[in-house]
Write a protein that holds these residues in place. Sequence first.
Motif, PDB file in Angstrom:
ATOM      1  N   TYR A  73       8.746  -1.368   7.661  1.00 28.69           N
ATOM      2  CA  TYR A  73       8.775  -2.428   6.653  1.00 28.69           C
ATOM      3  C   TYR A  73       9.124  -1.864   5.282  1.00 28.69           C
ATOM      4  O   TYR A  73       9.970  -2.433   4.544  1.00 28.69           O
ATOM      5  N   GLY A  88       5.443  -4.520   2.191  1.00 27.42           N
ATOM      6  CA  GLY A  88       5.595  -3.235   2.866  1.00 27.42           C
ATOM      7  C   GLY A  88       4.582  -2.206   2.398  1.00 27.42           C
ATOM      8  O   GLY A  88       3.962  -1.503   3.197  1.00 27.42           O
ATOM      9  N   ALA A 106       7.160 -10.493   6.475  1.00 30.13           N
ATOM     10  CA  ALA A 106       8.352  -9.641   6.557  1.00 30.13           C
ATOM     11  C   ALA A 106       9.540 -10.412   7.092  1.00 30.13           C
ATOM     12  O   ALA A 106      10.682 -10.201   6.644  1.00 30.13           O
TER      13      ALA A 106
END
Length: 548
Positions: free
Chosen positions: A37, A62, A101
């Motif tokens: 991520y 992230g 995400a």
Amino acid sequence: MSSTVQSAYPNARPAPEAARHELLFLNCFRLAQALVYVGLALSPSTLGWPKLADVGLARGVGVLFLLFALGMLSLTRRSTPYIRWTVSAALVVDIIAAVLAIITMHDARIGIAMMLAVNLAAGALILPLRLSCFFASLATLGVIGHSVIEVQHGQAGMDRELLESSLFGLAYFAITMLCYVLSRQIRASEALAEQRGVDLANLAQVNELIIRRMKTGVLLVDDANRVHQMNESAWMLLGNPTADQRDLGRVAPELSRRLYHWMTSGKLDESATQLADGVPEVVPRFSRLAPNDDSHVLIFLDDTSLVSRRAEELTLSSLGRLSASIAHEIRNPLAAIRYSAQLLAESEDLPPTDQRMVEIINNHCVRLNEIIENILQLSRRERSRPETLDLGTWANLFVDEYRQGNDLGEDSLRVIQASTPVAAVADPQQLQQVVWNLVQNALRYGRMPGEPARVMVVARHGEHGVPILEVIDRGPGIAPKVAAQIFEPFYTTHEYGTGLGLYLARQMSEANQASLEYVRVAGGGSCFRLVLTPARMGKATGDAAATG
């Protein structure tokens, strides 16, 4: 077999210690997932992939998820006792992070959704089925919900993405169910393997204990003539060697020579040999540990004294049955002879010489009857019925009863007892037979020439409070060579003895878990010591002894 174990444990879940590996794998994968991520969120804009809808949000998601993954990995060992709560909370964070995400990095949605499937699969290995399906539903709602919102905003191609999200949701449920079933089978196999391990360990201990307690000596010798293992019997038959003496050639040269002869020629020397001073003779036997294994040999040492003792027991048993049948046949005509002699003795015109003959007949009939009784006792072994006795009270009752039934004349028979009660467990009837035999022998043989016999029945405590009953006389004693054989059957030094009295006394003593031995008295005399089983004094001790 695994289905049987599963049915026995339908709701079995992994123990915290057993699931630590799954938790460690999940935390390590989460760390790798967080790095992916962060890498996607920090990718240079010049690459043009993935296109970030919100750069700040993507990088924030992230970084936060990376910190969370590092924290979970560091707390793996501490969170093991609370593994269900830990995994449940972590899966919620995983699903939220994956959905965010997908929103911020739309181009990488397929890869992110696939990585989320691994999180759900690892969770299904640890959590119950309902909770695992709940997180699969939550993840499905997350990915489908994102696609529905995109369709509502009228973006092109969102219908295809909605179908993909639905397929991902179906895959989430399928993976969750599959991993849960695999988890049950793994746990059942682990439980079965653990139980089998425990059973094998117990069996190994039992086998080791059996081999250790075997009367036959057992040794394991390798091709270098070194002893690897031996049981207690082998250790004694080899003369009690020290632990560092492992060379068979030094411990028992004769045994090593016979082993070499057997390995080279295949012939076994079955003659008895003595491997050390002061130990019984043995007959060695050899056997390879495996048919095709020449590196290890099992050596069995058969104690010849045990074989002789067993043969003696079988001989005595057969002789006892034979003697009993003969005694039964003799008893009837003997009773007729004795009855006729008694009638003949009542005759008024019987000359003195004939009266003497009748007296001799009666005396020998009494002696024959005693022999028959001893032989019958040898053939029938009645089981003991032990009771708790006070040996002091019992000894006084025995001496009073003996005096009433036997004329002692100038001989003396008295009791010496301890100041405290001496409690023992024994069959009163069999104990009376043993002591009666010992007292009878003491009065008959335990006297100095021309003097009356002085016999004592002593009830006292031995070492550690063990109850002891002794019959002591002040006679000439028994020679050491004779004393070593007086308890053997049919051994006697008296011309009218049967050699069964002391043998039967020891047999009845052993039947009552007691030991009978001869002890020479300092200053002259003999002592027959009976060591009995200790017991607590009971209220009915005197009554039980009187009944006996």
